[in-house]
Write a protein that holds these residues in place. Structure first.
Motif, mmCIF file in Angstrom:
data_model
loop_
_atom_site.group_PDB
_atom_site.id
_atom_site.type_symbol
_atom_site.label_atom_id
_atom_site.label_comp_id
_atom_site.label_asym_id
_atom_site.label_seq_id
_atom_site.Cartn_x
_atom_site.Cartn_y
_atom_site.Cartn_z
ATOM 1 N N TRP A 1 0.830 -1.205 0.000
ATOM 2 C CA TRP A 1 0.000 0.000 0.000
ATOM 3 C C TRP A 1 0.866 1.258 0.000
ATOM 4 C CZ3 TRP A 1 -4.928 -1.496 -0.621
ATOM 5 C CH2 TRP A 1 -5.938 -0.536 -0.567
ATOM 6 N N GLY A 2 1.973 1.228 0.742
ATOM 7 C CA GLY A 2 2.849 2.389 0.800
ATOM 8 C C GLY A 2 3.463 2.705 -0.553
ATOM 9 N N THR A 3 3.897 1.685 -1.268
ATOM 10 C CA THR A 3 4.457 1.900 -2.605
ATOM 11 C C THR A 3 3.404 2.446 -3.550
ATOM 12 O OG1 THR A 3 6.055 0.110 -2.274
ATOM 13 C CG2 THR A 3 5.620 0.786 -4.550
ATOM 14 N N LEU A 4 2.215 1.882 -3.514
ATOM 15 C CA LEU A 4 1.140 2.345 -4.397
ATOM 16 C C LEU A 4 0.766 3.793 -4.091
ATOM 17 C CD1 LEU A 4 -1.106 -0.857 -4.285
ATOM 18 C CD2 LEU A 4 0.376 -0.139 -6.170
ATOM 19 N N VAL B 1 -5.351 -9.125 -5.121
ATOM 20 C CA VAL B 1 -4.150 -8.338 -5.389
ATOM 21 C C VAL B 1 -4.370 -6.940 -4.815
ATOM 22 C CG1 VAL B 1 -3.667 -9.616 -7.518
ATOM 23 C CG2 VAL B 1 -4.946 -7.458 -7.629
ATOM 24 N N GLN B 2 -3.325 -6.150 -4.832
ATOM 25 C CA GLN B 2 -3.459 -4.731 -4.509
ATOM 26 C C GLN B 2 -2.862 -3.919 -5.642
ATOM 27 O OE1 GLN B 2 -1.809 -3.980 -0.607
ATOM 28 N NE2 GLN B 2 -3.577 -4.885 0.424
ATOM 29 N N GLY B 3 -3.528 -2.806 -5.992
ATOM 30 C CA GLY B 3 -3.054 -2.015 -7.111
ATOM 31 C C GLY B 3 -3.605 -0.606 -7.078
ATOM 32 N N GLU C 1 -7.011 6.466 -5.109
ATOM 33 C CA GLU C 1 -6.316 5.798 -4.020
ATOM 34 C C GLU C 1 -6.083 4.317 -4.340
ATOM 35 O OE1 GLU C 1 -9.049 4.940 -0.493
ATOM 36 O OE2 GLU C 1 -10.188 6.454 -1.612
ATOM 37 N N PRO C 2 -5.119 3.682 -3.666
ATOM 38 C CA PRO C 2 -4.910 2.251 -3.862
ATOM 39 C C PRO C 2 -6.150 1.452 -3.490
ATOM 40 C CG PRO C 2 -3.053 3.226 -2.705
ATOM 41 C CD PRO C 2 -4.140 4.262 -2.734
ATOM 42 N N MET C 3 -6.228 0.227 -3.986
ATOM 43 C CA MET C 3 -7.366 -0.625 -3.695
ATOM 44 C C MET C 3 -6.927 -2.084 -3.635
ATOM 45 S SD MET C 3 -9.317 -0.449 -7.423
ATOM 46 C CE MET C 3 -9.363 1.337 -7.415
#
Length: 296
Positions: free
Chosen positions: A176-179, A207-209, A188-190
C-alpha cells in the motif's frame, strides 16, 4: 489484547498524527494511553510491530516524502519541519529508509515504499478465519454505478491469496505504501479480486493495485505488473460512517448487503467474469466496495 489496550494504542497513534511536526516524548504518549511509559511502549509495539519512536520516525519520513514529491521546497526546510536536527541527518534517514536521497527523489519521483500507519486492531484476522461472528445490519447504504474508462493498473500479484491477510503473508504488508507514492495515480490504492481472465497461472485472486492513465509511461516498481483495464461499469456500495473500532462489523454488514442485493432493480446484472474491489476502511466515510456489472 484487550479492547482497553487497543484503544490506548489508537489514542497514542492519534496523538502522534496530530503532533508529527512537534517533539513527541514517551511520557506524552503514556499520558494519552493511561498506562506507564514502559507498558505503553510495550503494547504499542505488540499492536503496531514498531516501537513508538520507530513508528514516529517512519511516519515523519513518509509524510516528508509526500511533501517533497508534491511541493517545491528546500530539503533543509523539510527536514526542520519534520523535527530532524539537520539536513544531513534527514538525508541519511531518508536514504536508509527509501533507498534514494531526498534531492534525487525530488527530481525523479519514483515509487517508494512509504510507511502506512494503520490503526491498531486486534481481531480482524479472527473474524476472517471464522472465530468471530458478526450479525450487524447496515441501516444505510449509498449505491451508484460508476463508468470506468479504459485505463491501466499497477498491481502486485500474490500466489494463492484470496483475501488480505493471506496476501500479506505471501507478498508482505508494505504494498500500500508503494502504491500511495505513485504520483500519477488516478485515485487511491485498492484491494481487488480479479477474475480468472486477468490472472496468469500461479497467481492470486486477491491483489493490490492503483489505477493510472491508459497512456501511462512512468516507472513500474520492480515485481509489479502494469496491466490494461478495459472500460467497465462498477456498482459501488458505501456504508454509513462508523467508529474505527468497529470496522469489522462495518465490513461484514456491507458485504452481507451486497450478497443480498439484486442489481436488476436498476437494469443491471453482475458481470460473471468481472472485478470486485475494496478501498481502505476509513470510518469517517463508511466502508466502500465495488463490483462490476453489465446492462441487462
Amino acid at each position: 489484547m484487550s479492547n482497553d489496550q487497543v484503544t490506548a494504542v489508537r489514542k497514542m497513534q492519534q496523538y502522534i498524527a496530530e503532533h508529527l511536526k512537534e517533539p513527541i516524548t514517551l511520557l506524552a504518549l503514556a499520558r494519552q494511553a493511561g498506562y506507564s511509559p514502559w507498558y505503553s511502549a510495550r503494547i504499542f509495539k505488540t499492536l503496531t510491530g514498531k516501537t513508538p519512536f520507530e513508528y514516529i520516525r517512519l511516519m515523519r519520513l513518509s509524510e516528508a516524502a509526500l511533501f517533497i514529491r508534491d511541493k517545491e521546497s528546500r530539503v533543509l526546510d523539510v527536514a526542520l519541519d519534520f523535527v530532524f536536527d539537520s539536513q544531513e541527518g534527514f538525508t541519511r534517514a531518508f536514504s536508509r529508509t527509501f533507498g534514494i536521497t531526498p534531492k534525487r527523489y525530488m527530481t525523479e519521483k519514483p515509487p517508494i515504499s512509504l510507511f502506512m500507519a494503520y490503526p491498531a486492531v486486534a481481531s480482524y484476522k479472527a473474524y476472517l478465519e471464522g472465530e468471530i461472528a458478526v450479525d450487524k445490519e447496515t441501516s444505510m447504504i449509498f449505491t451508484q454505478v460508476v463508468e470506468k474508462p479504459r485505463r491501466k493498473m499497477i498491481l502486485k500479484r500474490g500466489i494463492k491469496a484470496e483475501e488480505y491477510f493471506a496476501y500479506c503473508e505471501e507478498v508482505g504488508c508494505d504494498i500500500w505504501g508503494t502504491l500511495t507514492s505513485i504520483k500519477e495515480a488516478l485515485g487511491e490504492p485498492m484491494g481487488l479480486w480479479l477474475p480468472e481472465r486477468m490472472r496468469p497461472d500461479g497467481t492470486s485472486t486477491y491483489v493490490q493495485g492503483v489505477e493510472v492513465a491508459e497512456d501511462y509511461a512512468g516507472i513500474v516498481p520492480e515485481g509489479y505488473d502494469l496491466i490494461d483495464m478495459p472500460a467497465a461499469k462498477i456498482m459501488v456500495f458505501q456504508g454509513e460512517p462508523y467508529d474505527d473500532e468497529i470496522f469489522i462489523e462495518a465490513i461484514a454488514a456491507l458485504r452481507k448487503a451486497i450478497e443480498k442485493y439484486d442489481p436488476r432493480i436498476y437494469g443491471f446484472k453482475w458481470k460473471e467474469d468481472g472485478i470486485q474491489f475494496q478501498l481502505e476502511p476509513q470510518g469517517y466515510r463508511g466502508y466502500i466496495e465495488g463490483k462490476e456489472v453489465e446492462a441487462l
